[in-house]
Design an enzyme around this catalytic site. Sequence first.
Site, PDB file in Angstrom:
ATOM      1  N   HIS A  18     -41.102   5.034 -14.872  1.00  0.00           N
ATOM      2  CA  HIS A  18     -40.624   4.983 -13.502  1.00  0.00           C
ATOM      3  C   HIS A  18     -41.616   5.698 -12.591  1.00  0.00           C
ATOM      4  O   HIS A  18     -42.694   6.110 -13.022  1.00  0.00           O
ATOM      5  CB  HIS A  18     -39.211   5.563 -13.385  1.00  0.00           C
ATOM      6  CG  HIS A  18     -39.084   6.986 -13.853  1.00  0.00           C
ATOM      7  ND1 HIS A  18     -39.660   8.051 -13.203  1.00  0.00           N
ATOM      8  CD2 HIS A  18     -38.431   7.523 -14.916  1.00  0.00           C
ATOM      9  CE1 HIS A  18     -39.369   9.177 -13.819  1.00  0.00           C
ATOM     10  NE2 HIS A  18     -38.641   8.888 -14.865  1.00  0.00           N
ATOM     11  N   HIS A  21     -43.286   9.065 -13.650  1.00  0.00           N
ATOM     12  CA  HIS A  21     -44.364   8.900 -14.627  1.00  0.00           C
ATOM     13  C   HIS A  21     -45.623   8.362 -13.935  1.00  0.00           C
ATOM     14  O   HIS A  21     -46.743   8.815 -14.203  1.00  0.00           O
ATOM     15  CB  HIS A  21     -43.957   7.903 -15.718  1.00  0.00           C
ATOM     16  CG  HIS A  21     -42.707   8.268 -16.456  1.00  0.00           C
ATOM     17  ND1 HIS A  21     -41.656   7.396 -16.570  1.00  0.00           N
ATOM     18  CD2 HIS A  21     -42.341   9.392 -17.119  1.00  0.00           C
ATOM     19  CE1 HIS A  21     -40.694   7.963 -17.282  1.00  0.00           C
ATOM     20  NE2 HIS A  21     -41.086   9.181 -17.620  1.00  0.00           N
ATOM     21  N   CYS A 126     -28.597  21.470 -25.179  1.00  0.00           N
ATOM     22  CA  CYS A 126     -28.542  20.222 -24.413  1.00  0.00           C
ATOM     23  C   CYS A 126     -29.127  19.114 -25.276  1.00  0.00           C
ATOM     24  O   CYS A 126     -30.297  19.196 -25.681  1.00  0.00           O
ATOM     25  CB  CYS A 126     -29.322  20.344 -23.106  1.00  0.00           C
ATOM     26  SG  CYS A 126     -29.458  18.766 -22.215  1.00  0.00           S
ATOM     27  N   CYS A 129     -32.144  17.346 -23.402  1.00  0.00           N
ATOM     28  CA  CYS A 129     -33.406  18.095 -23.435  1.00  0.00           C
ATOM     29  C   CYS A 129     -33.835  18.415 -24.858  1.00  0.00           C
ATOM     30  O   CYS A 129     -34.995  18.765 -25.097  1.00  0.00           O
ATOM     31  CB  CYS A 129     -33.262  19.415 -22.671  1.00  0.00           C
ATOM     32  SG  CYS A 129     -32.921  19.240 -20.917  1.00  0.00           S
ATOM     33  N   CYS A 143     -26.500  21.998 -18.129  1.00  0.00           N
ATOM     34  CA  CYS A 143     -27.952  21.905 -18.233  1.00  0.00           C
ATOM     35  C   CYS A 143     -28.528  21.826 -16.823  1.00  0.00           C
ATOM     36  O   CYS A 143     -28.087  20.981 -16.020  1.00  0.00           O
ATOM     37  CB  CYS A 143     -28.337  20.662 -19.035  1.00  0.00           C
ATOM     38  SG  CYS A 143     -30.089  20.218 -18.896  1.00  0.00           S
ATOM     39  N   HIS A 146     -30.246  18.011 -16.586  1.00  0.00           N
ATOM     40  CA  HIS A 146     -29.398  16.824 -16.707  1.00  0.00           C
ATOM     41  C   HIS A 146     -28.039  16.970 -16.022  1.00  0.00           C
ATOM     42  O   HIS A 146     -27.316  15.992 -15.848  1.00  0.00           O
ATOM     43  CB  HIS A 146     -29.160  16.489 -18.189  1.00  0.00           C
ATOM     44  CG  HIS A 146     -30.394  16.023 -18.892  1.00  0.00           C
ATOM     45  ND1 HIS A 146     -31.259  16.879 -19.528  1.00  0.00           N
ATOM     46  CD2 HIS A 146     -30.917  14.780 -19.037  1.00  0.00           C
ATOM     47  CE1 HIS A 146     -32.255  16.191 -20.058  1.00  0.00           C
ATOM     48  NE2 HIS A 146     -32.085  14.923 -19.770  1.00  0.00           N
ATOM     49  N   LYS A 294     -33.951  15.883  -7.222  1.00  0.00           N
ATOM     50  CA  LYS A 294     -35.107  15.545  -8.043  1.00  0.00           C
ATOM     51  C   LYS A 294     -34.953  14.133  -8.594  1.00  0.00           C
ATOM     52  O   LYS A 294     -33.879  13.733  -9.030  1.00  0.00           O
ATOM     53  CB  LYS A 294     -35.214  16.530  -9.203  1.00  0.00           C
ATOM     54  CG  LYS A 294     -36.284  16.158 -10.222  1.00  0.00           C
ATOM     55  CD  LYS A 294     -36.037  16.837 -11.546  1.00  0.00           C
ATOM     56  CE  LYS A 294     -36.936  16.238 -12.625  1.00  0.00           C
ATOM     57  NZ  LYS A 294     -36.607  16.731 -13.963  1.00  0.00           N
ATOM     58  N   LYS A 297     -34.332  10.069 -14.365  1.00  0.00           N
ATOM     59  CA  LYS A 297     -33.548   9.010 -14.995  1.00  0.00           C
ATOM     60  C   LYS A 297     -32.145   9.497 -15.330  1.00  0.00           C
ATOM     61  O   LYS A 297     -31.162   8.773 -15.223  1.00  0.00           O
ATOM     62  CB  LYS A 297     -34.259   8.553 -16.277  1.00  0.00           C
ATOM     63  CG  LYS A 297     -33.789   7.198 -16.791  1.00  0.00           C
ATOM     64  CD  LYS A 297     -34.378   6.064 -15.979  1.00  0.00           C
ATOM     65  CE  LYS A 297     -33.989   4.703 -16.537  1.00  0.00           C
ATOM     66  NZ  LYS A 297     -34.567   3.612 -15.746  1.00  0.00           N
TER      67      LYS A 297
END
Length: 647
Positions: A18, A21, A126, A129, A143, A146, A294, A297
Amino acid sequence: MSTFYLTTPIYYVNARPHLGHACTTIMADAMCRYRRLRGDRVYFLTGTDEHGERIAQVAAKAGKTPQAYADEISASFRETWRRLGITNDDFIRTTEPRHQKVVREILQRLYDAGEIYFGEYGGWYCYGCERFYTEKEIVDGKCPDHQTALTFIKEKNYFFKMSKYQAWLIDYLEENPGFIQPERYRNEVLGFLREPLQDLSISRPKSRVQWGIPLPFDDQYVTYVWFDALINYYSAVSDGSEKTRGLWEHVEHLTGKDILKPHGVYWPTMLKAAGIPLYRRLNVHGYWSLGGSKMSKSVGNVVEAFQLTDKYGHDAFRYFLLREMNFGLDANFSEEALVDRLNADLANDLGNLASRATTLIAAGGPVAQVTAPVEAADREIWTSAGETKSIVEHEMQEFAFQKALAGIWSFIGAVNRYVDANAPWALAKDPAKRPRLERVLCTLTDSLGFLGIMLEPFLPDAARKIREAIGASGPLTLEAAVVGRLTSLPRVSKISGLFPRVDTKAPAAASSTSLSPQGRGQGEGSQGEGSQGEGSQGEGSKIGIGDFQKVELRVAEVLAAERVPKSKKLLKLSIRVGEETRTLVAGVAEHYEPAALVGRKVVIVANLEPATLMGVESNGMVLAASHEGTVSLLTLDKDVPSGSKVK
C-alpha cells in the site's frame, strides 16, 4: 567513488503493498538514483518478511499454506516495485535458504557464546505485532499500533541477553550522535533506555507457532519473527561474492518511526553480541496520516498505491510523496493535496517551462556555434544552477528530499523568470537581435539539460523525456549537471503535456475563498480561534470598484516558515514582497507543514494594518480557498516575480 548500501524494511506479507510501503521504497529509490548520479557504487536492498504467527493465520483464513500465501504476496510486492520503476539491486525473502542459513549461524554463534538462555516469561501479547508489550507501552489496555485488546501469555522461551548491552548502547548513541537521524529519534531511543532494558524473547514454541525458522539448538522452537527479519540486511550481502563484497561496512537503513525500537535497540545489540560491525546510520521517517490517524492496514485507512499512480502518473505520485513529507515528520495525505502539487508545481512550473522552452528552441533551429556575448542575466542562471546543485547535495546527505526539491524548484522559478525577462519571442521578431536570441536559447537548452539530470532521482520519467527532447546523449552523471558549458543549439523536439493540469471541475458555489488570518477565516484572533468566521459580507452584498481598489493584492515568496508556539492553527511566515521582507501570520498550520511552504509563491493582502496574533506581529494576509474542511493556498498559473500586483 564511495560505496553506498541502502535497505528498506522488508515488508510483512500479511497484506498487499500500500501507500506506506510505496513511500519508503520511493524514498530509497530516489536516494539510490542520486548516489548513482554521483558515481558511487550503490546497492539497494528491499524484500519481504514472511514468517510468524500472523502469516500462518492469514494464510489459513485464505485457505492456503503459509508458503503459498507468502509466495503470492511477495510476488505482488515485486510487481508493484517494477511498475513504480524501483531500481533495487536485490530482493530478499526470509523464506529463502540463503537467509535462513545465516539466521541459524548467528543463533548458534550467540547460543555458544552464552548470549541466549532458556527461561519463562509472562506478559501482554499482541498477535498482530507478534510481540509482548510493557505496561508503559500499553494504551488503554490495547496495542498502541493495532488498537486491539492484548492477551496475557505466559510461556517458556529462549531469551537474548539484550539487557547486558544497555549501558554500551547508551554510550554508543551519545558518542555517535549521527547514528540515528533525525535527532528526535535518537533521543527517543535514549528515552527507551532510561528504563531497565528487558531481555528479548527470541523464540516461539512450535506448539503455538510452527511457521518460522527452527532454532538450530532446539527444534521444538522457531525463531521470533523480528530476530529473523532484522538479519536480512546482513544475510543479503554476507555470501562473500564479488557483487556484495565490502558492502556491509557502508550499510544505512531507511525505515518508518513505527519500527524504531527493533531497529534502534534490538538490532544494534544483536550485532554487537554477534561480533558484527554496526550499521552506519538509521534514517527514520514519519507517518502518512488520513484524517489525523496513522495510515495502517490494521486500522483500515490505507490508500492503495495504484489508486493514484494509475490515475495521475507515477512521477506525480512520486513527487507528491517526496515533496509533501518533511523527512522525519508526519504528513497528511489527500488526493486534493496531490492534485494541488501536480497543478501548481508540475504542470504550472516545470511543465510550462519545458513546453515553452522547447517550443522556442525548436523554432530557433540548430546553431553550430553561439557567439553572442554572455550577459549578466545568463550568468545569473549559471550561478543559480551551481547553487541548486550544492543545495541538493547538502540536503540529500540528510535524506531531506523535500528541501532538495525546493532547491530545484527555486531554479525552475529562476529560469521561468529569465524567459519572461528576456522575451525570446520578441527577440525573434528583430533580425538584428538574432545573436542575443541564440544566447538566450542556448541558456534555456543548457538549463533543460541540467534539469534532465537533477530531476532523475525524483521524476525519472519526466527527466528522461526532457533529455530526449533536447537530444542529450552525454553521461547521466552529476558532474555533467552544469549550466554554462553549452556553446551550440541542438535540434530540439517540442514537449507538450509533460504534466497535464487536472481539471478539478469543482462547482464555483461549492468553494469559498477566505483571507487567512488576521483573526479572520482560519486564524486565531484576540477573541479566540477563528473568532470572526469567514466572509462577513452577506451572500448578496455588493461593493463598489472604489472599495475593491483599496485592497492591494501582491505576489509574495515564502522564505521561511515555522509554527507559532501554543497555536494549533498558526504559522509564522517570513515572506519577500519585491525587495521587501516582512513577517506574516497564516492560519494554515493544520493543512501545511512549515517546510512545505518554503519557496512557494502565495498571494497576500499587502496593505493591511499590522496586527498582533499570539504575540507575533503580522504584516499582511494570505489568500486561501476552503471547502468542507480542506484549505488550499491560492497559487499562480505562471511564475511571476514576488511583489507583482494581482489585479
